[in-house]
Design a protein around this motif. Structure first.
Motif, PDB file in Angstrom:
ATOM      1  N   GLN A 113      54.234 -31.935 -22.217  1.00 11.51           N
ATOM      2  CA  GLN A 113      55.398 -32.764 -22.564  1.00 11.51           C
ATOM      3  C   GLN A 113      55.416 -33.108 -24.061  1.00 11.51           C
ATOM      4  OE1 GLN A 113      58.020 -33.693 -20.330  1.00 11.51           O
ATOM      5  NE2 GLN A 113      56.957 -32.026 -19.271  1.00 11.51           N
ATOM      6  N   ALA A 114      54.949 -32.154 -24.856  1.00  9.61           N
ATOM      7  CA  ALA A 114      54.938 -32.320 -26.314  1.00  9.61           C
ATOM      8  C   ALA A 114      54.870 -30.937 -26.955  1.00  9.61           C
ATOM      9  CB  ALA A 114      53.746 -33.164 -26.748  1.00  9.61           C
ATOM     10  N   ILE A 115      55.329 -30.857 -28.199  1.00  5.87           N
ATOM     11  CA  ILE A 115      55.280 -29.575 -28.914  1.00  5.87           C
ATOM     12  C   ILE A 115      53.838 -29.300 -29.335  1.00  5.87           C
ATOM     13  CG2 ILE A 115      56.063 -28.316 -30.949  1.00  5.87           C
ATOM     14  CD1 ILE A 115      58.646 -29.958 -30.829  1.00  5.87           C
ATOM     15  N   PRO A 116      53.237 -28.185 -28.901  1.00  9.87           N
ATOM     16  CA  PRO A 116      51.843 -27.882 -29.249  1.00  9.87           C
ATOM     17  C   PRO A 116      51.698 -27.523 -30.728  1.00  9.87           C
ATOM     18  CG  PRO A 116      52.836 -26.036 -28.099  1.00  9.87           C
ATOM     19  CD  PRO A 116      53.839 -27.137 -28.063  1.00  9.87           C
ATOM     20  N   SER A 117      50.542 -27.800 -31.277  1.00  6.26           N
ATOM     21  CA  SER A 117      50.293 -27.501 -32.683  1.00  6.26           C
ATOM     22  C   SER A 117      50.105 -25.999 -32.890  1.00  6.26           C
ATOM     23  CB  SER A 117      49.044 -28.232 -33.173  1.00  6.26           C
ATOM     24  OG  SER A 117      47.886 -27.695 -32.552  1.00  6.26           O
ATOM     25  N   LYS A 118      50.397 -25.525 -34.097  1.00  2.00           N
ATOM     26  CA  LYS A 118      50.196 -24.107 -34.420  1.00  2.00           C
ATOM     27  C   LYS A 118      48.717 -23.740 -34.318  1.00  2.00           C
ATOM     28  CE  LYS A 118      54.169 -23.160 -37.392  1.00  2.00           C
ATOM     29  NZ  LYS A 118      54.618 -22.708 -38.742  1.00  2.00           N
ATOM     30  N   THR A 119      47.860 -24.702 -34.667  1.00  2.00           N
ATOM     31  CA  THR A 119      46.420 -24.455 -34.587  1.00  2.00           C
ATOM     32  C   THR A 119      46.001 -24.144 -33.158  1.00  2.00           C
ATOM     33  OG1 THR A 119      46.046 -25.985 -36.428  1.00  2.00           O
ATOM     34  CG2 THR A 119      44.130 -25.431 -35.059  1.00  2.00           C
ATOM     35  N   LEU A 120      46.533 -24.922 -32.207  1.00  2.00           N
ATOM     36  CA  LEU A 120      46.207 -24.704 -30.795  1.00  2.00           C
ATOM     37  C   LEU A 120      46.746 -23.364 -30.322  1.00  2.00           C
ATOM     38  CD1 LEU A 120      45.070 -25.776 -28.113  1.00  2.00           C
ATOM     39  CD2 LEU A 120      47.306 -26.834 -27.690  1.00  2.00           C
ATOM     40  N   ILE A 121      47.996 -23.060 -30.672  1.00  2.00           N
ATOM     41  CA  ILE A 121      48.610 -21.794 -30.271  1.00  2.00           C
ATOM     42  C   ILE A 121      47.793 -20.613 -30.805  1.00  2.00           C
ATOM     43  CG2 ILE A 121      50.627 -20.296 -30.538  1.00  2.00           C
ATOM     44  CD1 ILE A 121      51.264 -22.509 -28.698  1.00  2.00           C
ATOM     45  N   ASN A 122      47.457 -20.657 -32.089  1.00  2.00           N
ATOM     46  CA  ASN A 122      46.703 -19.565 -32.710  1.00  2.00           C
ATOM     47  C   ASN A 122      45.338 -19.387 -32.057  1.00  2.00           C
ATOM     48  OD1 ASN A 122      48.762 -19.009 -34.513  1.00  2.00           O
ATOM     49  ND2 ASN A 122      47.930 -20.316 -36.132  1.00  2.00           N
ATOM     50  N   SER A 123      44.695 -20.501 -31.736  1.00  2.00           N
ATOM     51  CA  SER A 123      43.386 -20.455 -31.097  1.00  2.00           C
ATOM     52  C   SER A 123      43.475 -19.788 -29.724  1.00  2.00           C
ATOM     53  CB  SER A 123      42.816 -21.871 -30.971  1.00  2.00           C
ATOM     54  OG  SER A 123      41.553 -21.843 -30.337  1.00  2.00           O
ATOM     55  N   MET A 124      44.504 -20.114 -28.971  1.00  2.00           N
ATOM     56  CA  MET A 124      44.673 -19.537 -27.634  1.00  2.00           C
ATOM     57  C   MET A 124      45.058 -18.065 -27.694  1.00  2.00           C
ATOM     58  SD  MET A 124      46.473 -22.571 -25.418  1.00  2.00           S
ATOM     59  CE  MET A 124      45.523 -24.004 -24.886  1.00  2.00           C
TER      60      MET A 124
END
Length: 283
Positions: free
Chosen positions: A113-124
């Motif tokens: 229920q929030a916009i994920p950070s680019k850092t999290l996206i890149n890590s995944m």
């Protein structure tokens, strides 16, 4: 390998009619057997990236994102083992890794229920096992390993190839007994934009004085070369004087038009280097 603009345009035109797959790369090699494979691969990658940039916006509208996400959910509901995201990316002519990013970001947005950070996206994206959904993790992994031009795997390969050619250039300079200051040493001294190597004693190449050398493990096409001129090469020239750029995978020969102003282009390490010691000995 240097290409004329006409030769390059013929390759680019061919790529405009095929999808960016490994099968298309094989067709490209068959169509242009006289060109080196590394040159063709570099052009293949660059042309595809241009295409993706041209169409990037339409894939990121709210409507498009929701459509892709719902199609993903419906697809895995029918068959979770099928390469749903990969096939969707190919169908809409978008990079698989970028399609994976869109759907992953939408999934996390719904879950948290929030916009994920680019850092999290890149890590995944780098490590899909971090994705809190096994099916989506597998879908993202399939996209990553089947994308020949984008994604964390491609980024790692490009970085490794770039580093390999810098090491090769360093070894060639040492073999020629040319003293130099490397980029990391220059950065340590506080320089921001620096070439890969600055020669402590200038040399002459094909009658032109050279103060620095930049290594590019890519093909020099019109758009990339103009961007490098603006962002890097003219800055180097302004600060350190004339220099040499090596495009290891070739370039459009008409782009080598700034020699008199102080920027030379080559597709290999020059064999006719004249050093100060050599020129003084001849006198």
């Amino acid at each position: 390998m240097k290409l004329t603009r006409a030769q390059y345009d013929e390759i680019a035109q061919f790529l405009g009619h095929v999808q960016p797959t490994r099968q298309s790369l094989r067709k490209l090699k068959e169509k242009f057997p006289s060109q080196s494979q590394s040159t063709l691969l570099s052009i293949f990658s660059q042309e595809y990236q241009k295409q993706i940039k041209r169409t990037h916006a339409k894939h990121h509208t709210a409507e498009a994102i929701e459509t892709y996400y719902q199609r993903y959910l419906n697809g895995v509901m029918k068959n979770a083992a099928a390469p749903v995201l990969l096939e969707l990316a190919n169908e809409v002519d978008f990079a698989p890794s970028l399609m994976a990013r869109i759907v992953l970001e939408r999934f996390l947005q719904e879950k948290e229920q929030a916009i994920p950070s680019k850092t999290l996206i890149n890590s995944m994206l780098r490590d899909p096992s971090q994705i809190p959904d096994g099916v989506l993790a597998n879908q993202v992994y399939q996209c990553t390993v089947n994308d020949c031009c984008y994604g964390p795997l491609v980024d790692c390969i490009k970085h490794a190839i770039g580093h390999e050619h810098e090491v090769l250039l360093r070894e060639m300079l040492l073999e020629k007994n040319l003293s130099f200051i490397a980029e990391d040493q220059l950065r340590a001294k506080g320089y921001d934009k620096t070439p890969d190597f600055i020669l402590e004693v200038p040399v002459a190449v094909e009658g032109h004085v050279i103060h620095w050398i930049e290594s590019k493990a890519s093909f020099g096409d019109e758009s990339s070369h103009q961007a490098y001129l603006q962002d890097q090469f003219w800055s180097y020239w302004n600060r350190f004087g004339p220099g040499l750029v090596i495009y290891w995978y070739g370039f459009i020969e008409e782009l080598d038009c700034h020699r008199e102003r102080g920027i030379l282009l080559k597709d290999c390490f020059p064999t006719d280097i004249v050093t100060l010691r050599h020129s003084m000995a001849q006198r």
